[in-house]
Design a protein around this motif. Structure first.
Motif, short mmCIF file in Angstrom:
data_model
loop_
_atom_site.label_atom_id
_atom_site.label_comp_id
_atom_site.label_asym_id
_atom_site.label_seq_id
_atom_site.Cartn_x
_atom_site.Cartn_y
_atom_site.Cartn_z
N THR A 35 0.84 -1.19 0.00
CA THR A 35 0.00 0.00 0.00
C THR A 35 0.87 1.25 0.00
N ALA A 36 0.27 2.37 -0.36
CA ALA A 36 1.02 3.63 -0.37
C ALA A 36 1.51 3.98 1.02
N GLU A 37 0.67 3.72 2.04
CA GLU A 37 1.07 4.02 3.42
C GLU A 37 2.28 3.20 3.84
N HIS A 38 2.32 1.94 3.42
CA HIS A 38 3.42 1.06 3.80
C HIS A 38 4.72 1.44 3.07
N GLN A 98 3.27 16.61 -2.88
CA GLN A 98 3.07 15.20 -3.21
C GLN A 98 3.56 14.87 -4.62
N VAL A 99 3.45 15.80 -5.52
CA VAL A 99 3.89 15.57 -6.91
C VAL A 99 5.40 15.39 -6.93
N GLY A 100 5.85 14.26 -7.44
CA GLY A 100 7.27 13.98 -7.54
C GLY A 100 7.89 13.40 -6.29
N PHE A 101 7.08 13.17 -5.24
CA PHE A 101 7.64 12.63 -4.01
C PHE A 101 8.06 11.17 -4.22
N LYS A 102 9.30 10.85 -3.79
CA LYS A 102 9.84 9.51 -3.96
C LYS A 102 10.24 8.94 -2.60
N PHE A 155 1.15 4.65 -7.12
CA PHE A 155 -0.18 4.59 -6.51
C PHE A 155 -0.97 5.85 -6.90
N PRO A 156 -1.46 5.92 -8.11
CA PRO A 156 -2.21 7.12 -8.54
C PRO A 156 -3.45 7.36 -7.70
N GLU A 157 -3.99 6.30 -7.11
CA GLU A 157 -5.19 6.46 -6.28
C GLU A 157 -4.89 7.14 -4.95
N ALA A 158 -3.61 7.31 -4.62
CA ALA A 158 -3.22 7.92 -3.34
C ALA A 158 -3.14 9.44 -3.41
N LYS A 159 -3.64 10.02 -4.47
CA LYS A 159 -3.62 11.48 -4.60
C LYS A 159 -4.34 12.11 -3.41
N TYR A 199 5.19 11.77 7.17
CA TYR A 199 5.43 11.34 8.54
C TYR A 199 4.12 10.98 9.25
N PHE A 200 2.99 11.30 8.63
CA PHE A 200 1.69 10.94 9.18
C PHE A 200 1.35 9.53 8.70
N PRO A 201 0.80 8.66 9.57
CA PRO A 201 0.58 7.26 9.19
C PRO A 201 -0.20 7.06 7.89
N THR A 202 -1.23 7.89 7.66
CA THR A 202 -2.04 7.73 6.44
C THR A 202 -1.57 8.65 5.31
N LEU A 203 -0.49 9.35 5.51
CA LEU A 203 0.14 10.25 4.54
C LEU A 203 -0.61 11.57 4.34
N ASN A 204 -1.86 11.64 4.73
CA ASN A 204 -2.66 12.85 4.54
C ASN A 204 -3.35 13.22 5.84
N LEU A 205 -3.34 14.49 6.20
CA LEU A 205 -4.02 14.94 7.40
C LEU A 205 -4.71 16.27 7.18
N ALA A 206 -5.67 16.57 8.04
CA ALA A 206 -6.48 17.77 7.86
C ALA A 206 -5.77 19.03 8.32
N MET A 207 -4.78 18.90 9.20
CA MET A 207 -4.11 20.08 9.74
C MET A 207 -3.26 20.77 8.67
#
Length: 292
Positions: free
Chosen positions: A41-44, A182-186, A197-201, A211-219
């Motif tokens: 998964t993208a998170e992993h 996020q664009v270009g992040f390796k 993982f194009p669905e991880a946009k 550094y956030f477990p799900t890669l995306n956060l509201a803050m």
């Protein structure tokens, strides 16, 4: 007696059938894992471990740097307190990081958010100026108000955040300085996130942070530029320093007795060494005249 003997074969057969079913199920699960391995998964693949940070309180002899604690409190006051609460900490606790009683009274009375309290004459809910004995008031009246102001996300209380996360101080520091495009992040293997993982946009309203477990956060990024907080002790108010200082402050709010525990641990270790030495000497004295 006959009925008892008749039950034993039935119980044995039932147990054997259960064991066979469990064995078949286990082999089926293992076979499925081998033939159809779990998809990454993208998170992993793209979640990053916290960056190392050299804090003064690290290690068994670590101590809090009062100047850093006060700078971290300033960052919390001017940046973090707009959204996050500190409900387990009272204003008077700030004396533990070097503020005098008079300074604590001033901080409490001048705090932007006042403490809810009923009007003594009418009984209607009102507010009053904070006292040193009050805990830091929450920035929002309730959860509904918090969600309405934060894209339907409730900002967590920060009192124990440094203990609630693995490598808490480093996690906080890394998260605050970890917002990326996020664009270009390796990742470390050179894989590009959106290509693999194009669905991880990142959805609208969220922010990418590896550094956030799900890669995306509201803050939204709270520390956006150098000089956002003006330090009074001459320390350069860079984003890195501000993140490091507030991470240290939140470690103190989570473990205010950290130094006391370190001191008690050293005292206990020294006592045990002395006790062992005395016990060994007593043993030698008691059995001195006994031949082996």
């Amino acid at each position: 007696m006959l009925s008892f003997l008749g039950v034993r074969p039935i119980a044995f057969a039932a147990g054997l059938a259960f064991a066979l079913m469990a064995l078949i199920g286990g082999f089926s699960t293992i076979g499925a894992m081998v033939s159809e391995p779990e998809k990454p998964t993208a998170e992993h693949e793209f979640h990053l471990a916290p960056r190392e940070a050299d804090f003064s309180f690290n290690g068994v002899t670590g101590t809090f740097d009062e100047r850093q604690m006060q700078r971290g409190f300033q960052v919390f006051k001017e940046v973090c307190s707009a959204c996050h609460s500190l409900k387990l900490v009272a204003f008077r606790d700030l004396q533990g990081i070097g503020y005098s009683e008079a300074e604590v009274k001033a901080i409490a009375s001048q705090w932007a958010i006042e403490t809810p309290a009923p009007n003594p004459e009418t009984g209607e809910l009102a507010t009053r100026k904070n006292l040193p004995s009050d805990r830091f008031p929450a920035p929002f009246a309730n959860e509904i108000a918090a969600r309405a102001a934060n894209n339907n996300a409730v900002p967590p209380d920060l009192s124990l955040m440094a203990k609630a996360r693995h490598h808490g101080p480093e996690y906080i520091y890394s998260l605050l300085t970890g917002y990326r495009n996020q664009v270009g992040f390796k990742n470390k293997d050179g894989q590009e996130l959106l290509r693999e993982f194009p669905e991880a946009k990142t959805p609208a309203g969220l922010h990418f942070n590896p550094y956030f477990p799900t890669l995306n956060l509201a803050m939204t990024p709270p520390l956006t530029s150098n000089g956002q907080v003006q330090y009074t002790d001459g320390t350069a108010p860079t984003v890195d320093n501000m993140a490091r200082d507030v991470a240290a402050f939140l470690t103190w709010t989570a473990e205010p007795k950290l130094q006391v525990r370190h001191q008690a641990g050293w005292a206990a270790a020294i006592f045990l060494l002395i006790f062992c030495g005395l016990a060994w000497g007593a043993y030698q004295n008691v059995w001195r005249g006994v031949k082996h």
